[in-house]
Design a protein around this motif. Sequence first.
Motif, short mmCIF file in Angstrom:
data_model
loop_
_atom_site.label_atom_id
_atom_site.label_comp_id
_atom_site.label_asym_id
_atom_site.label_seq_id
_atom_site.Cartn_x
_atom_site.Cartn_y
_atom_site.Cartn_z
N ASP A 105 0.81 -1.22 0.00
CA ASP A 105 0.00 0.00 0.00
C ASP A 105 0.85 1.26 0.00
OD1 ASP A 105 -2.34 1.40 -0.13
OD2 ASP A 105 -2.74 1.33 2.02
N ASP A 109 -2.05 3.66 5.00
CA ASP A 109 -2.61 3.23 6.28
C ASP A 109 -2.18 1.80 6.64
OD1 ASP A 109 -3.94 2.21 4.13
OD2 ASP A 109 -5.92 2.31 5.05
N ASP A 111 -2.86 -2.04 7.17
CA ASP A 111 -3.78 -2.94 6.49
C ASP A 111 -3.67 -4.37 7.01
OD1 ASP A 111 -5.00 -1.36 4.20
OD2 ASP A 111 -2.87 -0.95 3.90
N SER A 171 -7.83 -1.41 0.11
CA SER A 171 -6.80 -0.43 -0.21
C SER A 171 -5.42 -1.05 -0.22
CB SER A 171 -6.86 0.74 0.78
OG SER A 171 -6.78 0.28 2.11
CA LIG Z 1 -4.52 0.53 2.74
#
Ligand SMILES: [Ca+2]
Length: 211
Positions: A105, A109, A111, A171
């Motif tokens: 990613d 963030d 994950d 994401s």
């Molecule tokens: Ca993510």
Amino acid sequence: MLKALLLGAAIAIAPSLGQAAVVTFDFEGTGTASGLASLSQSAGGLTATFTRPGSTFEIVDLSGGGGPASFGSRSLSPFANSTSNTSFLLNFSELIASVSFQAGDFNADADTYSVQAYAGANGTGALVGTASGSRTGDATLPSAVDMLSVTGSAGIGSLVFIGGSPTFPNSLYFDNFAVTYTPTAVPEPASMALLGVGLFGLGMVRRRRKS
Ligand SMILES: [Ca+2]
Ligand SMILES: [Ca+2]
């Protein structure tokens, strides 16, 4: 003469033997697209079909940077509809032994991710392998990429995989699907014809020696 005929027969048989092969699907030859419902890629006689039931996905252009080097210039991305919490589905045209792929990613963030391997198509049949993990928002590339590997001793027909955070359910980018499988050992007509010619020649040699 006899040796040459036997060698010819061996060469004709060789491509038909069921030897394990590794093929990689990295999307590099794929055009960028969004709103995809399905994407099929073929390599080494194996076809991998990606779908995302109930949602869509995209192939993104990373050639301008922003991604880890191993992802190249194209990658599989769920961001066409990242608010829909649905898994990717990957079907193989024949049973495979194992698959590994990268998820990342790019320093965003934290994950979690998981993958399930099933014996049947479309995530059906016996569950034959799983892998999962999590990562915090990472510091630097390329550490923001993990490798997931799943092996199914009885053969894998399909994969279900997903990754994301509570805020952004889907994401994670996915790339470099390396698939190990044994091509179906069906002799090709051309090989059978060559083998036939070889055996016929061998018979002629033996007949000649007897006389
Ligand atoms: Ca993510
Ligand atoms: Ca790629």
